[in-house]
Design a protein around this motif. Structure first.
Motif, PDB file in Angstrom:
ATOM      1  N   PHE A  43      29.761  46.608  43.068  1.00 48.49           N
ATOM      2  CA  PHE A  43      31.059  45.961  42.809  1.00 48.49           C
ATOM      3  C   PHE A  43      32.223  46.884  43.211  1.00 48.49           C
ATOM      4  N   PHE A  44      32.001  48.191  43.010  1.00 48.25           N
ATOM      5  CA  PHE A  44      33.077  49.152  43.322  1.00 48.25           C
ATOM      6  C   PHE A  44      32.922  49.780  44.708  1.00 48.25           C
ATOM      7  N   ASP A  45      31.932  49.335  45.481  1.00 53.18           N
ATOM      8  CA  ASP A  45      31.630  50.001  46.749  1.00 53.18           C
ATOM      9  C   ASP A  45      32.329  49.313  47.931  1.00 53.18           C
ATOM     10  N   LYS A  46      33.203  50.071  48.588  1.00 49.01           N
ATOM     11  CA  LYS A  46      33.962  49.508  49.712  1.00 49.01           C
ATOM     12  C   LYS A  46      33.095  49.260  50.949  1.00 49.01           C
ATOM     13  N   LYS A  47      31.894  49.809  50.940  1.00 50.77           N
ATOM     14  CA  LYS A  47      30.998  49.566  52.081  1.00 50.77           C
ATOM     15  C   LYS A  47      30.576  48.098  52.184  1.00 50.77           C
ATOM     16  N   LEU A  48      30.861  47.346  51.169  1.00 45.84           N
ATOM     17  CA  LEU A  48      30.563  45.917  51.257  1.00 45.84           C
ATOM     18  C   LEU A  48      31.559  45.191  52.173  1.00 45.84           C
ATOM     19  N   SER A  49      32.596  45.921  52.625  1.00 48.87           N
ATOM     20  CA  SER A  49      33.543  45.285  53.554  1.00 48.87           C
ATOM     21  C   SER A  49      33.341  45.865  54.956  1.00 48.87           C
ATOM     22  N   HIS A  50      33.766  45.126  55.959  1.00 50.46           N
ATOM     23  CA  HIS A  50      33.525  45.498  57.354  1.00 50.46           C
ATOM     24  C   HIS A  50      34.059  46.894  57.685  1.00 50.46           C
ATOM     25  N   ASP A  51      35.299  47.185  57.243  1.00 53.06           N
ATOM     26  CA  ASP A  51      35.897  48.473  57.627  1.00 53.06           C
ATOM     27  C   ASP A  51      35.915  49.474  56.465  1.00 53.06           C
ATOM     28  N   ASN A  52      35.095  49.243  55.462  1.00 51.72           N
ATOM     29  CA  ASN A  52      34.958  50.149  54.313  1.00 51.72           C
ATOM     30  C   ASN A  52      36.264  50.396  53.553  1.00 51.72           C
ATOM     31  N   THR A  53      37.135  49.363  53.503  1.00 53.88           N
ATOM     32  CA  THR A  53      38.414  49.567  52.810  1.00 53.88           C
ATOM     33  C   THR A  53      38.544  48.742  51.527  1.00 53.88           C
ATOM     34  N   ILE A  54      37.686  47.726  51.363  1.00 52.41           N
ATOM     35  CA  ILE A  54      37.884  46.779  50.262  1.00 52.41           C
ATOM     36  C   ILE A  54      36.590  46.623  49.471  1.00 52.41           C
ATOM     37  N   SER A  55      36.712  46.712  48.159  1.00 50.68           N
ATOM     38  CA  SER A  55      35.552  46.407  47.298  1.00 50.68           C
ATOM     39  C   SER A  55      35.891  45.167  46.476  1.00 50.68           C
ATOM     40  N   CYS A  56      34.910  44.684  45.754  1.00 48.19           N
ATOM     41  CA  CYS A  56      35.188  43.555  44.855  1.00 48.19           C
ATOM     42  C   CYS A  56      36.318  43.946  43.901  1.00 48.19           C
ATOM     43  N   ALA A  57      36.289  45.220  43.468  1.00 46.18           N
ATOM     44  CA  ALA A  57      37.263  45.679  42.485  1.00 46.18           C
ATOM     45  C   ALA A  57      38.684  45.737  43.050  1.00 46.18           C
ATOM     46  N   SER A  58      38.823  45.692  44.395  1.00 44.67           N
ATOM     47  CA  SER A  58      40.172  45.713  44.978  1.00 44.67           C
ATOM     48  C   SER A  58      40.962  44.467  44.582  1.00 44.67           C
ATOM     49  N   CYS A  59      40.278  43.362  44.342  1.00 42.55           N
ATOM     50  CA  CYS A  59      40.972  42.111  43.997  1.00 42.55           C
ATOM     51  C   CYS A  59      40.664  41.663  42.573  1.00 42.55           C
ATOM     52  N   HIS A  60      39.794  42.374  41.902  1.00 42.85           N
ATOM     53  CA  HIS A  60      39.453  42.008  40.516  1.00 42.85           C
ATOM     54  C   HIS A  60      39.503  43.273  39.665  1.00 42.85           C
ATOM     55  N   PHE A  61      40.670  43.512  39.048  1.00 45.92           N
ATOM     56  CA  PHE A  61      40.842  44.726  38.230  1.00 45.92           C
ATOM     57  C   PHE A  61      40.231  44.469  36.852  1.00 45.92           C
ATOM     58  N   ILE A  62      39.059  45.043  36.632  1.00 47.07           N
ATOM     59  CA  ILE A  62      38.318  44.719  35.421  1.00 47.07           C
ATOM     60  C   ILE A  62      39.094  45.062  34.147  1.00 47.07           C
ATOM     61  N   GLU A  63      39.829  46.177  34.205  1.00 45.94           N
ATOM     62  CA  GLU A  63      40.513  46.591  32.972  1.00 45.94           C
ATOM     63  C   GLU A  63      41.922  46.023  32.859  1.00 45.94           C
ATOM     64  N   ASP A  64      42.284  45.130  33.763  1.00 45.00           N
ATOM     65  CA  ASP A  64      43.606  44.518  33.679  1.00 45.00           C
ATOM     66  C   ASP A  64      43.512  43.016  33.986  1.00 45.00           C
ATOM     67  N   GLY A  65      42.739  42.337  33.187  1.00 38.53           N
ATOM     68  CA  GLY A  65      42.676  40.880  33.291  1.00 38.53           C
ATOM     69  C   GLY A  65      41.633  40.336  34.255  1.00 38.53           C
ATOM     70  N   GLY A  66      41.050  41.200  35.096  1.00 37.87           N
ATOM     71  CA  GLY A  66      39.973  40.746  35.989  1.00 37.87           C
ATOM     72  C   GLY A  66      40.448  40.038  37.247  1.00 37.87           C
ATOM     73  N   ASP A  67      41.793  40.016  37.448  1.00 37.10           N
ATOM     74  CA  ASP A  67      42.340  39.450  38.695  1.00 37.10           C
ATOM     75  C   ASP A  67      43.158  40.557  39.365  1.00 37.10           C
ATOM     76  N   ASP A  68      44.069  40.203  40.314  1.00 39.91           N
ATOM     77  CA  ASP A  68      44.797  41.287  40.982  1.00 39.91           C
ATOM     78  C   ASP A  68      46.315  41.189  40.828  1.00 39.91           C
ATOM     79  N   ASN A  69      46.777  40.272  39.998  1.00 37.90           N
ATOM     80  CA  ASN A  69      48.210  40.141  39.694  1.00 37.90           C
ATOM     81  C   ASN A  69      49.082  39.808  40.899  1.00 37.90           C
ATOM     82  N   LEU A  70      48.483  39.320  41.972  1.00 38.02           N
ATOM     83  CA  LEU A  70      49.250  38.928  43.159  1.00 38.02           C
ATOM     84  C   LEU A  70      49.162  37.409  43.318  1.00 38.02           C
ATOM     85  N   PRO A  71      50.151  36.798  44.001  1.00 42.00           N
ATOM     86  CA  PRO A  71      50.029  35.352  44.253  1.00 42.00           C
ATOM     87  C   PRO A  71      48.741  35.056  45.035  1.00 42.00           C
ATOM     88  N   VAL A  72      48.561  35.721  46.181  1.00 43.74           N
ATOM     89  CA  VAL A  72      47.294  35.633  46.916  1.00 43.74           C
ATOM     90  C   VAL A  72      46.880  37.054  47.294  1.00 43.74           C
TER      91      VAL A  72
END
Ligand code: HEC
Ligand code: HEC
Length: 313
Positions: A43-72
């Motif tokens: 879930f926290f591993d950026k290697k799951l993205s093509h350019d190793n920059t994004i993990s699941c946690a980049s858009c789902h902040f577990i300790e702050d509501g589980g979302d990313d506080n952005l419109p999109v």
């Protein structure tokens, strides 16, 4: 029309069989600890993205509501999607996943972002190749799964980790468990209004949502370019149907709605009243509903730890 009848029958049956249409979150959720630990790492591993920059946690902040506080959300290369990131907290209790209900469970859902070109922009083949280069992953997968690293096993482990992300002990759950003093009079009146004005006909069950698809704009058209469920089924009856979102921890997950265009909880509640309910509520009633919604915030999930630093013992 038949949908409305089925829906009303469903709610009537539900209310006959249970005193409360909302049930508390279990205090000790079940999950497979070792698989969940592996899932946490993924879930926290950026290697799951093509350019190793994004993990699941980049858009789902577990300790702050589980979302990313952005419109999109922003995916790889700064690309943006068209929908608001929903919370992963308590997602295990949703009947389906995604705004349009197009994933039947968490493992099925987790395939989505890995392959989505505006999110992680990768694919299983690419991810598996990267993970196979790491001894720890190879060992851990082979201990937990007969066929080692595979797409299905990656998403299975992630889903197992997501099962740990629950938020029990909200004041409202304490109230449901019989501690009546857990709510103030205003909050209790807010809950009453929530029931009386029919919010509960859509937002019910353990997640106070998450178990139905419903139209946005039942009483008054809601302006959006997104056809929701229709995009999946191409059935014109499904136009503007979205998953009724969970209202748990709702004060933490602004902005709201599938388009992320509503900044405050007050605006979200007022839009619901206008588009879904059609009554004129007094200011005090609206205030009380908001106060009630704020009692739905539970304990922040403790991210599970491997006390022995190894999955294999
Ligand atoms: C670039 C941001 C982004 C990334 C990365 C991302 N998500 Fe999401 N997530 C979203 C958005 C946006 C949605 C809603 C999409 C939709 O419904 O069409 C979503 C939906 C979900 C849902 C459904 C929740 C619900 O109530 O329907 C779950 C669960 C979830 N994501 C988990 C994950 C997991 C696991 C990963 C990593 C494999 C991940 N997400 C990666 C943005 C992201
Ligand atoms: C007919 C079904 C229905 C009724 C009744 C209803 N809702 Fe909703 N609610 C939905 C749907 C569907 C969405 C998601 C709409 C979207 O994003 O397009 C939603 C979204 C919300 C959201 C935003 C959640 C988020 O995470 O973005 C809040 C807050 C909310 N509802 C509160 C209420 C309240 C309070 C009432 C009563 C005044 C109410 N709802 C009545 C179906 C309903």
């Amino acid at each position: 029309m038949y949908r409305k009848i089925i829906f009303i029958c469903f709610i009537t049956v539900l209310s006959l069989f249970s005193k409360e249409l909302i049930t508390p979150i279990p205090l000790n959720p079940d999950f497979n600890y070792k698989k969940a630990l592996l899932g946490k790492k993924l879930f926290f591993d950026k290697k799951l993205s093509h350019d190793n920059t994004i993990s699941c946690a980049s858009c789902h902040f577990i300790e702050d509501g589980g979302d990313d506080n952005l419109p999109v959300s922003f995916g790889i290369d700064g690309k943006t999607g068209t929908r608001n990131s929903p919370t992963v907290l308590n997602a295990r209790y949703n009947a389906t996943q995604f705004w349009d209900g197009s994933a039947k469970n968490l493992a099925d859902q987790a395939k989505g972002p890995i392959h989505n070109p505006v999110e992680m922009g990768s694919n299983f083949e690419e991810v598996i190749l990267k993970l196979k280069k790491e001894k720890d992953y190879v060992n851990e997968f082979s201990l937990l799964y007969k066929n080692g690293i595979s797409g299905l096993n990656i998403t299975d482990a992630i889903a197992e980790f997501e099962k740990t992300l629950t938020t029990p002990n909200s004041r409202f759950d304490k109230f449901l468990r019989g501690y009546t003093k857990a709510l103030t009079q205003d909050e209790f009146n807010g809950y009453k209004a929530f029931k009386e004005y029919g919010c509960i006909s859509c937002h019910n069950g353990i997640n106070i949502g998450g178990n139905l698809l419903q139209k946005i704009g039942v009483l008054e058209y809601y302006s959006t370019d997104d056809f929701g469920r229709f995009n999946i089924t191409k059935d014109s009856n499904d136009k503007f149907y979205f998953k009724v979102p969970s209202l748990r921890n709702i004060e933490l997950t602004a902005p709201y709605f599938h388009d992320g265009q509503t900044k405050t909880l007050k605006d979200a509640v007022e839009k619901m009243i206008k588009h879904q309910i059609g009554y004129l509520l007094e200011d005090k009633e609206v205030e009380n509903i908001i106060k009630f919604l704020k009692t739905l915030t539970g304990d922040t999930p403790k991210i599970i730890k491997d006390t022995n630093e190894k999955i294999n013992n």
